[in-house]
Design a protein around this motif. Sequence first.
Motif, PDB file in Angstrom:
ATOM      1  N   GLU A  15     -42.599  -5.921 -57.270  1.00 56.83           N
ATOM      2  CA  GLU A  15     -43.929  -6.439 -56.969  1.00 56.83           C
ATOM      3  C   GLU A  15     -44.393  -5.986 -55.588  1.00 56.83           C
ATOM      4  N   LEU A  16     -43.473  -5.924 -54.634  1.00 60.07           N
ATOM      5  CA  LEU A  16     -43.795  -5.427 -53.298  1.00 60.07           C
ATOM      6  C   LEU A  16     -44.278  -3.982 -53.384  1.00 60.07           C
ATOM      7  N   GLY A  17     -43.600  -3.171 -54.163  1.00 63.26           N
ATOM      8  CA  GLY A  17     -44.015  -1.790 -54.357  1.00 63.26           C
ATOM      9  C   GLY A  17     -45.404  -1.693 -54.968  1.00 63.26           C
ATOM     10  N   LEU A  37     -55.510  -7.041 -46.209  1.00 64.11           N
ATOM     11  CA  LEU A  37     -54.920  -8.218 -46.862  1.00 64.11           C
ATOM     12  C   LEU A  37     -53.668  -7.850 -47.650  1.00 64.11           C
ATOM     13  N   LEU A  38     -53.719  -6.751 -48.370  1.00 66.32           N
ATOM     14  CA  LEU A  38     -52.561  -6.325 -49.152  1.00 66.32           C
ATOM     15  C   LEU A  38     -51.395  -5.937 -48.240  1.00 66.32           C
ATOM     16  N   CYS A  39     -51.688  -5.290 -47.123  1.00 65.78           N
ATOM     17  CA  CYS A  39     -50.627  -4.937 -46.173  1.00 65.78           C
ATOM     18  C   CYS A  39     -49.990  -6.178 -45.567  1.00 65.78           C
ATOM     19  N   TYR A  40     -50.810  -7.177 -45.211  1.00 68.63           N
ATOM     20  CA  TYR A  40     -50.256  -8.431 -44.698  1.00 68.63           C
ATOM     21  C   TYR A  40     -49.368  -9.105 -45.744  1.00 68.63           C
ATOM     22  N   ARG A  41     -49.822  -9.109 -46.991  1.00 73.36           N
ATOM     23  CA  ARG A  41     -49.036  -9.710 -48.074  1.00 73.36           C
ATOM     24  C   ARG A  41     -47.701  -8.984 -48.233  1.00 73.36           C
ATOM     25  N   ALA A  42     -47.743  -7.652 -48.211  1.00 68.03           N
ATOM     26  CA  ALA A  42     -46.516  -6.862 -48.351  1.00 68.03           C
ATOM     27  C   ALA A  42     -45.577  -7.094 -47.173  1.00 68.03           C
ATOM     28  N   ARG A  44     -45.369  -9.769 -45.276  1.00 69.44           N
ATOM     29  CA  ARG A  44     -44.821 -11.123 -45.385  1.00 69.44           C
ATOM     30  C   ARG A  44     -43.685 -11.161 -46.419  1.00 69.44           C
ATOM     31  N   GLU A  45     -43.905 -10.540 -47.562  1.00 74.32           N
ATOM     32  CA  GLU A  45     -42.880 -10.541 -48.612  1.00 74.32           C
ATOM     33  C   GLU A  45     -41.640  -9.757 -48.177  1.00 74.32           C
ATOM     34  N   SER A  46     -41.847  -8.625 -47.504  1.00 72.79           N
ATOM     35  CA  SER A  46     -40.691  -7.842 -47.061  1.00 72.79           C
ATOM     36  C   SER A  46     -39.892  -8.604 -46.014  1.00 72.79           C
ATOM     37  N   ARG A  47     -40.573  -9.334 -45.126  1.00 72.91           N
ATOM     38  CA  ARG A  47     -39.858 -10.170 -44.149  1.00 72.91           C
ATOM     39  C   ARG A  47     -39.057 -11.268 -44.845  1.00 72.91           C
TER      40      ARG A  47
END
Length: 65
Positions: A15-17, A37-42, A44-47
């Motif tokens: 999903e991150l990909g 927004l998508l970069c922030y979401r990615a 956050r998820e990767s962290r």
Amino acid sequence: MSDTPDQSRLERIEELGKTLLRASEALEAECWHECELLCYRAARESRMLLLEERQAALDKKNRED
């Protein structure tokens, strides 16, 4: 739903990909706000994935001690 923690983690990475791909597409289309927004979401998820991995490693080390 996921059967194992590893399977769940792999699904989250997938999903991150997908999120990063959508961010790339938004960037190419010059949709700056959506890309941001998508970069922030990615990010956050990767962290979260990294923190969970670190915690699992610490838990494993503590069990071994």
